[in-house]
Motif scaffolding. Structure first.
Motif, PDB file in Angstrom:
ATOM      1  N   ALA A   1       0.822  -1.220   0.000  1.00 38.01           N
ATOM      2  CA  ALA A   1       0.000   0.000   0.000  1.00 38.01           C
ATOM      3  C   ALA A   1       0.851   1.264   0.000  1.00 38.01           C
ATOM      4  CB  ALA A   1      -0.942  -0.010   1.201  1.00 38.01           C
TER       5      ALA A   1
ATOM      6  N   TYR B   1      -3.211   6.938  -2.099  1.00 36.25           N
ATOM      7  CA  TYR B   1      -3.841   6.971  -0.774  1.00 36.25           C
ATOM      8  C   TYR B   1      -3.356   5.827   0.132  1.00 36.25           C
ATOM      9  CZ  TYR B   1      -6.922   9.953  -3.507  1.00 36.25           C
ATOM     10  OH  TYR B   1      -7.413  10.915  -4.339  1.00 36.25           O
ATOM     11  N   GLY B   2      -2.293   5.159  -0.280  1.00 37.13           N
ATOM     12  CA  GLY B   2      -1.787   4.054   0.544  1.00 37.13           C
ATOM     13  C   GLY B   2      -1.329   4.515   1.912  1.00 37.13           C
TER      14      GLY B   2
ATOM     15  N   ASP C   1      -2.425   7.050   3.548  1.00 34.25           N
ATOM     16  CA  ASP C   1      -3.627   7.346   4.340  1.00 34.25           C
ATOM     17  C   ASP C   1      -4.187   6.059   4.954  1.00 34.25           C
ATOM     18  OD1 ASP C   1      -4.473  10.354   3.356  1.00 34.25           O
ATOM     19  OD2 ASP C   1      -3.528   9.187   1.773  1.00 34.25           O
ATOM     20  N   TYR C   2      -4.175   4.991   4.152  1.00 36.74           N
ATOM     21  CA  TYR C   2      -4.684   3.712   4.638  1.00 36.74           C
ATOM     22  C   TYR C   2      -3.818   3.190   5.780  1.00 36.74           C
ATOM     23  CZ  TYR C   2      -6.358  -1.105   4.593  1.00 36.74           C
ATOM     24  OH  TYR C   2      -6.871  -2.323   4.954  1.00 36.74           O
TER      25      TYR C   2
ATOM     26  N   GLN D   1      -4.600   5.049   8.881  1.00 38.20           N
ATOM     27  CA  GLN D   1      -5.897   4.624   9.405  1.00 38.20           C
ATOM     28  C   GLN D   1      -5.765   3.304  10.162  1.00 38.20           C
ATOM     29  OE1 GLN D   1      -8.677   3.451   6.425  1.00 38.20           O
ATOM     30  NE2 GLN D   1     -10.358   3.162   7.841  1.00 38.20           N
TER      31      GLN D   1
END
Length: 387
Positions: free
Chosen positions: A240, A245-246, A248-249, A252
């Protein structure tokens, strides 16, 4: 966080005007600039007034009893509302500034009264603030770890992917099994060793937090039941990093694990709504399917899923029926047989080797199950493929 004034079309304090107002047609002398984010004053008009949002975000506070501070209600002003007489109110800015239209009857001058308590912005702030992730590494195929002592001035989260990891943390020895997690605090002395001769793999994230209570220091948390989507997608996390947006993941996921460690498990059946429960069930099912695929060469039974995921047989039956329209046994066979078709198409293995590769005890049993599923034998399927 505030409820929007448009949530309730009717309340004890105001009525929502459902017709969309044309703001440009409102009188300019009714336009009010709001620049303060607090007030100690409330207005009281003799007749009903209309309040409309124009620019920015505003909070409107209302009450019908000045003697009860707890009855002072706040809403995020949206659209237009009508406030009846005998209701005290005022408006403050949620953003740096805002504008509203305040329309009252002609010559209806408000009374200014002291609020029972100061009206100010009270937005909750998150406790966990991950300032920066410095490093994320996946250590695998480890049978002997470096047992030197190390420490660094940042937090480090460990999630074990396979095997058993022994950690000497300061003066305390801890053993982590698969899907266990541990948060190492800044400047703790850490020494890693193995406790078995099997391979070990684990994920390490080094990061900085603005603050972290010490209540979870030196404690092991299992992610198996509550956060299976984390522990079963560790390798995906590594990929990721390079995807849109990896990062961001990854933030999260890290936040979810830390929050779980601090707040404890969530009682899914009693504390979440239907949508969240279905997301949880879907994640659990995805994790079970991943487990079946990773162990496709083994004769997997529902009892293996019960042991691996600490779920009841009835729950597992329910999840498979609900999301796949198959029993667990039927779906296990579906996964194995689909993989066997792939091996027939793309490998040089014979049927005996393929039956072993997908976890069937004999080629005869494999052929019978294959025929029942697809209406032709594995050898007939192989002949039907144009090489």
């Amino acid at each position: 966080m505030y409820n929007q004034s448009t949530i309730n079309t009717q309340s004890a304090y105001f009525a929502l005007i459902t017709e969309n107002p044309i703001l440009d047609e409102k009188p300019q002398d009714a336009l009010v600039d709001i620049r303060s984010n607090y007030t100690d004053t409330l207005f009281l008009f003799k007749q009903a007034v209309t309040v409309s949002a124009k620019e920015g975000l505003s909070i409107i506070a209302l009450t019908d009893d000045l003697s009860q501070p707890s009855q002072l209600h706040r809403f995020l002003l949206e659209g237009s509302i009508e406030i009846p007489s005998k209701v005290y109110f005022n408006v403050i800015a949620l953003t740096n500034s805002s504008q509203i239209y305040l329309e009252s009857a002609k010559n209806d001058e408000p009374k200014l009264l002291a609020s029972p308590k100061r009206i100010s912005i009270a937005l909750p702030k998150p406790v966990l603030n991950i300032e920066q992730i410095f490093s994320m590494n996946y250590f695998s195929n480890l049978t002997q770890l470096n047992n030197s002592v190390k420490s660094h001035p940042y937090f480090e989260l460990i999630i074990v992917d396979c095997g058993q990891l022994s950690i000497q943390l300061d003066e305390k020895k801890l053993t982590l099994d698969r899907q266990d997690s541990l948060l190492i605090y800044p400047n703790q002395k850490v020494q890693n060793t193995t406790t078995t001769d099997q391979d070990i793999a684990y994920l390490s994230l080094i990061f900085d937090l603005s603050t972290m209570p010490i209540q979870i220091q030196n404690k092991i948390f299992s992610l198996k039941n509550q956060l299976p989507y984390v522990s079963n997608q560790i390798k995906f996390l590594m990929n990721a990093k390079e995807s849109p947006y990896g990062i961001d993941y990854i933030y999260q996921i890290l936040h979810s694990v830390l929050l779980y460690m601090l707040a404890g498990p969530i009682e899914i059946e009693t504390q979440t709504n239907t949508s969240m429960r279905e997301n949880y069930e879907s994640d659990i099912l995805e994790s079970m399917i991943s487990f079946i695929k990773e162990n496709v060469e083994k004769p997997i039974q529902i009892s293996d899923l019960v042991e691996e995921f600490s779920l009841s047989r009835s729950s597992i039956q329910k999840y498979f029926r609900k999301y796949t329209n198959e029993t667990p046994k039927e779906h296990i066979n579906t996964i194995k047989l689909e993989y066997s078709k792939e091996l027939i198409r793309n490998s040089q293995m014979n049927l005996t080797e393929i039956s072993k590769a997908v976890g069937y005890g004999s080629s005869q049993y494999f052929s019978r199950v294959f025929s029942e599923k697809y209406g032709l034998s594995p050898s007939s399927y192989a002949k039907s493929i144009v090489k």
